[in-house]
Design an enzyme around this catalytic site. Structure first.
Site, PDB file in Angstrom:
ATOM      1  N   ARG A  87       0.936  -1.135   0.037  1.00  0.00           N
ATOM      2  CA  ARG A  87       0.016   0.110  -0.089  1.00  0.00           C
ATOM      3  C   ARG A  87       0.955   1.227   0.235  1.00  0.00           C
ATOM      4  NH1 ARG A  87      -4.457   0.245   4.469  1.00  0.00           N
ATOM      5  NH2 ARG A  87      -2.590   0.880   6.053  1.00  0.00           N
ATOM      6  N   LYS A 190      -2.733   6.831   1.625  1.00  0.00           N
ATOM      7  CA  LYS A 190      -2.266   7.181   2.937  1.00  0.00           C
ATOM      8  C   LYS A 190      -1.338   8.032   2.816  1.00  0.00           C
ATOM      9  CE  LYS A 190      -2.047   4.712   7.298  1.00  0.00           C
ATOM     10  NZ  LYS A 190      -3.366   5.597   7.807  1.00  0.00           N
ATOM     11  N   GLU A 226     -16.005   6.939   4.577  1.00  0.00           N
ATOM     12  CA  GLU A 226     -15.352   6.188   5.803  1.00  0.00           C
ATOM     13  C   GLU A 226     -15.159   7.199   6.814  1.00  0.00           C
ATOM     14  OE1 GLU A 226     -11.372   5.089   5.317  1.00  0.00           O
ATOM     15  OE2 GLU A 226     -10.646   6.778   3.803  1.00  0.00           O
TER      16      GLU A 226
HETATM   17  N1  PLP Z   1      -8.931   4.596   6.617  1.00  0.00           N
HETATM   18  C1  PLP Z   1      -8.329   5.629   7.139  1.00  0.00           C
HETATM   19  C2  PLP Z   1      -8.546   7.137   6.798  1.00  0.00           C
HETATM   20  C3  PLP Z   1      -7.226   5.164   7.820  1.00  0.00           C
HETATM   21  O1  PLP Z   1      -6.417   6.260   8.652  1.00  0.00           O
HETATM   22  C4  PLP Z   1      -7.072   4.041   8.637  1.00  0.00           C
HETATM   23  C5  PLP Z   1      -5.623   3.623   9.072  1.00  0.00           C
HETATM   24  O2  PLP Z   1      -4.933   3.167   8.628  1.00  0.00           O
HETATM   25  C6  PLP Z   1      -8.008   2.972   7.918  1.00  0.00           C
HETATM   26  C7  PLP Z   1      -9.043   3.418   7.321  1.00  0.00           C
HETATM   27  C8  PLP Z   1      -7.764   1.480   8.234  1.00  0.00           C
HETATM   28  O3  PLP Z   1      -6.644   0.643   7.266  1.00  0.00           O
HETATM   29  P1  PLP Z   1      -5.716  -0.216   8.039  1.00  0.00           P
HETATM   30  O4  PLP Z   1      -6.787  -1.246   8.525  1.00  0.00           O
HETATM   31  O5  PLP Z   1      -4.947  -0.891   6.765  1.00  0.00           O
HETATM   32  O6  PLP Z   1      -5.071   0.253   9.363  1.00  0.00           O
HETATM   33  C1  COI Z   2      -3.976   3.589  11.794  1.00  0.00           C
HETATM   34  O1  COI Z   2      -4.885   3.131  12.091  1.00  0.00           O
HETATM   35  O2  COI Z   2      -2.736   2.822  11.513  1.00  0.00           O
HETATM   36  C2  COI Z   2      -4.020   4.860  11.201  1.00  0.00           C
HETATM   37  O3  COI Z   2      -2.953   5.459  10.663  1.00  0.00           O
HETATM   38  C3  COI Z   2      -4.954   5.801  11.766  1.00  0.00           C
HETATM   39  C4  COI Z   2      -4.373   7.038  12.422  1.00  0.00           C
HETATM   40  C5  COI Z   2      -5.368   8.102  12.563  1.00  0.00           C
HETATM   41  C6  COI Z   2      -3.874   6.844  13.783  1.00  0.00           C
END
Ligand code: PLP
Ligand code: COI
Length: 345
Positions: A87, A190, A226
């Protein structure tokens, strides 16, 4: 890597905030003349920057987030880091950062977690070691354009639950006064810019007593996108429903939960979710690395409130998924999906 012999840091493991605690090392790589340097562990938690570094002016920065756990049998494991490595490459492409090879990313994780083994929270504390890789453009320049040099740093810090109380329902507010993403923008990547765009919405929600902000799609303001920190999931009967949208982050936690839900016999639907469908959900969750599954008690949308279950306790499906996920992460049940990468001594 076994940790039973490691003398753990003196921390109140069961009461950790989701905050920054200085650990022993971070690891750094530098990109110059088309190549990444070897990684160097350092105990310096600061970076010296140039006043004309382009990340400061033009926001050329991307990051990742994942967690390491101590398992029941004393190993240290990281949850699905290969997915984070991939990612980060996708995010990097979007903002013209040179790709970090998956092997280099994984080597960095191995080294920095092993070097900070005493900060990996002991098994059964509910805490974890949060791993935050970050890449940003450096090298003095003032015109708009991609940087010529880059810094890639992986820091780690022990953390407790992101939302107060852990697996406890929180109230959400749909923020439609401010967008965090644009239709052809960067919501699916991200990058720090998305989080800057979400700060005002976060503040707006907080001031009204909502710990979490939920966003609609930026084009029509009709479909659920989201949360500012995490993906949206809705449970309706035997269905696990999550938005399909080009302006949300593809969450690794959501992907894992959907796989587990299908494995449990649920029907998984990834499709646009009209905001009016909120009334059909038995349970709603905010899912992500930091949020894990944070049950959503209710969602306020303009002058309407949608309440899920009794609005006070987590629903049965969220509870089952939460328990299964956290038990896989701590080695209490078999990692049948092959999601854990062990840290070698
Ligand atoms: N959406 C956002 C905006 C986020 O910051 C995160 C955190 O990383 C997620 C979704 C969830 O992604 P993941 O499950 O890969 O941590
Ligand atoms: C995560 O869940 O890893 C994120 O980066 C979200 C952040 C707002 C702490």
């Amino acid at each position: 890597m076994k940790t039973q012999t490691t003398q753990k840091a003196d921390l109140d493991w069961k009461d950790l905030p989701f905050g920054y605690i200085k650990t022993d090392f971070n690891i750094r790589y530098h990109y110059k003349d088309g190549a990444w340097s070897k990684g160097e562990l350092t105990s310096d938690a600061t970076v010296k920057m140039h006043i004309a570094d382009p990340c400061l002016h033009y926001g050329q920065e991307a990051f990742e987030g994942m967690k390491a756990f101590e398992t029941k049998d004393g190993r240290i494991v990281v949850f699905r880091p290969i997915e984070n490595a991939k990612r980060l490459q996708v995010s990097s492409d979007r903002i013209l950062v040179p790709r970090i090879p998956v092997e280099m990313f994984l080597e960095g994780i191995q080294k920095v977690v092993a070097a900070n083994a005493r900060f990996v929270p002991p098994y059964n504390t509910g805490a974890s070691l949060y791993i935050r890789p970050v890449v940003f453009g450096v090298g003095a320049q003032i015109g708009l354009g991609p940087a010529k040099e880059y810094e890639f740093i992986i820091l780690v810090t022990p953390v407790g639950p992101y939302y107060k109380g852990g697996f406890k329902p929180v109230k959400a507010l749909i923020v439609d006064e401010y967008d965090r993403a644009a239709p052809l923008g960067m919501g699916a990547y991200k990058v720090g810019a998305n989080y800057a765009a979400g700060l005002l919405g976060y503040e707006y929600a907080h001031q009204q007593g909502y710990p979490i902000a939920l966003y609609l799609d930026p084009k029509e303001k009709k479909y659920i996108d989201e949360f500012g920190t995490s993906n949206f999931i809705g449970i309706a009967g035997n269905k696990y429903i999550t938005p399909k949208s080009s302006s949300i982050l593809p969450s690794i936690t959501n992907d894992s939960l959907a796989i587990m839900a299908a494995d449990m016999g649920m029907v998984v639907e990834k499709r646009p979710i009209d905001v009016e469908e909120l009334k059909n959900f038995d349970e709603v969750g905010a899912v992500g690395t930091a949020a894990v599954i944070t049950p959503i008690a209710s969602i306020q949308y303009k002058d309407r409130a949608f309440t899920f279950g009794d609005g006070a306790t987590a629903g049965p499906v969220s509870t089952k998924l939460y328990e299964k996920l956290t038990k896989i992460q701590t080695g209490e049940i078999d990692d049948t999906f092959g999601w854990l990468e062990e840290i070698k001594a």
